[in-house]
Design a protein around this motif. Structure first.
Motif, short mmCIF file in Angstrom:
data_model
loop_
_atom_site.label_atom_id
_atom_site.label_comp_id
_atom_site.label_asym_id
_atom_site.label_seq_id
_atom_site.Cartn_x
_atom_site.Cartn_y
_atom_site.Cartn_z
N ARG A 93 0.81 -1.23 0.00
CA ARG A 93 0.00 0.00 0.00
C ARG A 93 0.84 1.27 0.00
O ARG A 93 0.30 2.36 -0.16
CB ARG A 93 -0.96 0.01 1.20
CG ARG A 93 -0.30 0.37 2.52
CD ARG A 93 -1.31 0.47 3.66
NE ARG A 93 -0.66 0.83 4.91
CZ ARG A 93 -0.55 2.06 5.38
NH1 ARG A 93 -1.06 3.09 4.70
NH2 ARG A 93 0.06 2.30 6.52
N ILE A 94 2.15 1.15 0.20
CA ILE A 94 3.00 2.33 0.23
C ILE A 94 3.92 2.33 -0.99
O ILE A 94 3.94 1.38 -1.77
CB ILE A 94 3.84 2.39 1.53
CG1 ILE A 94 4.89 1.27 1.55
CG2 ILE A 94 2.94 2.32 2.76
CD1 ILE A 94 5.84 1.35 2.73
N ILE B 260 6.38 11.56 4.20
CA ILE B 260 7.74 11.04 4.07
C ILE B 260 8.11 10.42 5.41
O ILE B 260 8.08 11.09 6.44
CB ILE B 260 8.73 12.15 3.69
CG1 ILE B 260 8.44 12.65 2.28
CG2 ILE B 260 10.16 11.67 3.82
CD1 ILE B 260 9.34 13.79 1.85
N TYR B 261 8.45 9.13 5.39
CA TYR B 261 8.64 8.40 6.64
C TYR B 261 9.87 7.48 6.55
O TYR B 261 10.15 6.90 5.50
CB TYR B 261 7.38 7.56 6.93
CG TYR B 261 7.46 6.74 8.19
CD1 TYR B 261 7.49 7.36 9.43
CD2 TYR B 261 7.49 5.35 8.13
CE1 TYR B 261 7.55 6.60 10.60
CE2 TYR B 261 7.54 4.59 9.29
CZ TYR B 261 7.57 5.22 10.52
OH TYR B 261 7.65 4.48 11.67
N GLU C 130 -6.92 1.97 5.71
CA GLU C 130 -5.81 1.02 5.77
C GLU C 130 -4.65 1.53 6.63
O GLU C 130 -3.95 0.76 7.27
CB GLU C 130 -5.30 0.69 4.36
CG GLU C 130 -6.08 -0.42 3.69
CD GLU C 130 -6.04 -1.71 4.49
OE1 GLU C 130 -4.96 -2.33 4.60
OE2 GLU C 130 -7.10 -2.12 5.02
N HIS C 131 -4.47 2.84 6.65
CA HIS C 131 -3.44 3.40 7.53
C HIS C 131 -3.85 3.25 8.98
O HIS C 131 -3.02 2.92 9.84
CB HIS C 131 -3.19 4.87 7.21
CG HIS C 131 -2.07 5.47 8.02
ND1 HIS C 131 -0.75 5.19 7.77
CD2 HIS C 131 -2.08 6.31 9.08
CE1 HIS C 131 0.01 5.83 8.65
NE2 HIS C 131 -0.78 6.52 9.46
N ASN D 142 10.32 6.21 2.41
CA ASN D 142 9.01 5.57 2.41
C ASN D 142 7.94 6.64 2.28
O ASN D 142 7.96 7.65 3.00
CB ASN D 142 8.81 4.78 3.70
CG ASN D 142 9.77 3.62 3.83
OD1 ASN D 142 9.49 2.51 3.38
ND2 ASN D 142 10.91 3.85 4.46
N LEU D 143 6.98 6.44 1.39
CA LEU D 143 5.91 7.40 1.14
C LEU D 143 4.55 6.77 1.44
O LEU D 143 4.23 5.71 0.89
CB LEU D 143 5.94 7.87 -0.31
CG LEU D 143 7.19 8.66 -0.74
CD1 LEU D 143 7.20 8.84 -2.25
CD2 LEU D 143 7.23 10.01 -0.05
#
Length: 274
Positions: free
Chosen positions: A41-42, A76-77, A175-176, A58-59
């Motif tokens: 999903r990302i 942005i993670y 989903e998040h 990671n987005l």
């Protein structure tokens, strides 16, 4: 030596885990769980050297929203570079790639800097300081009567949207929220609906040492204080630390977001993962 920036594939996950573990203190189990649960999903953009990922961003999809409009955005993670490949401009190249993509495809970016020094770093790439948390500490009062039940991630998200949409905030997909609840449970936390005096509230929290960490709630400062004894008793903790909106009158002020390609609106930004 060849270098390229592209979207990481499932086969790259072990190398992405290596980057993550070299940059953060998370356990092998947690990092594997994150990608097992979320990779589909990302979007993970990585800089590859000789076809091996050495730097990554990671987005995660989100929206900047209020009562009138939504704007597509991405968090942005967990950015990082392998130690042996640092100071070569790889992360800067990734950030420029992502900001160019945001401009071309017309979406906003946001991030929470992990240290004050990174604010200056991201400002070089056009990010602007937008919003803050308050971190409040509460010593529990005597135990109050409280009714608590498990809250599904979908219902949590409905209650969250209803509460925070009155002002600019970050809206998440279900989903998040599914992952946030699962991550919270991984750290022995709970996602709860609280009932007191005919009112319902949502709460996501987990114990950490002697403190109960409240990641998010719609309760006021007065309500948190009133229920602090019952909550600490529920989790066998001695005090509460709660991340709350900047509109609260107490607490330590902490930067919660820098934004790119977005209006500065003091967005309420939360659930950006533990």
């Amino acid at each position: 030596m060849t270098t390229e920036i592209r979207k990481a594939l499932k086969q790259d996950i072990p190398a992405l885990c290596d980057i993550w573990k070299a940059c953060f203190s998370d356990s092998d189990e947690y990092v594997k769980l994150f990608y097992d649960e979320n990779f589909e999903r990302i979007e993970v953009l990585a800089l590859f050297v000789n076809e091996k990922p050495v730097s990554m961003i990671n987005l995660l999809d989100a929206s900047f929203a209020d009562e009138k409009a939504h704007r597509k955005s991405k968090l942005i993670y967990a950015t990082g570079t392998l130690p042996e490949h640092r100071k070569k401009g790889y992360m800067g190249a990734l950030i420029e790639h992502v900001t160019d993509k945001a401009k071309k495809e017309d979406f906003a970016l946001f991030l929470k800097p992990s240290s004050p020094s990174l604010i200056k770093y991201y400002k070089k790439y056009g990010f602007e300081l937008d919003s803050y948390f308050r971190l409040i500490t509460v010593t529990p009062n005597k135990k109050q009567d409280i009714s608590a039940s498990d809250l599904s991630y979908k219902e949590y998200n409905r209650m969250r949207d209803a509460h925070f949409s009155k002002a600019p905030y970050v809206k998440w997909q279900d989903e998040h929220l599914r992952w946030c609840a699962a991550e919270n449970e991984y750290f022995n936390g709970k996602t709860l609906k609280l009932r007191q005096n005919g009112n319902e509230h949502f709460l996501m929290c987990y114990p950490e040492g002697r403190h109960l960490i409240i990641s998010e709630t719609d309760m006021s400062l007065t309500q948190i204080k009133e229920l602090s004894g019952a909550l600490c008793d529920m989790f066998s903790t001695e005090a509460i630390k709660a991340y709350v909106p900047d509109t609260f009158s107490e607490g330590e002020r902490i930067v919660s977001s820098l934004v790119y390609n977005a209006e500065l609106k003091n967005y309420y930004v939360n659930l950006i993962l533990i």
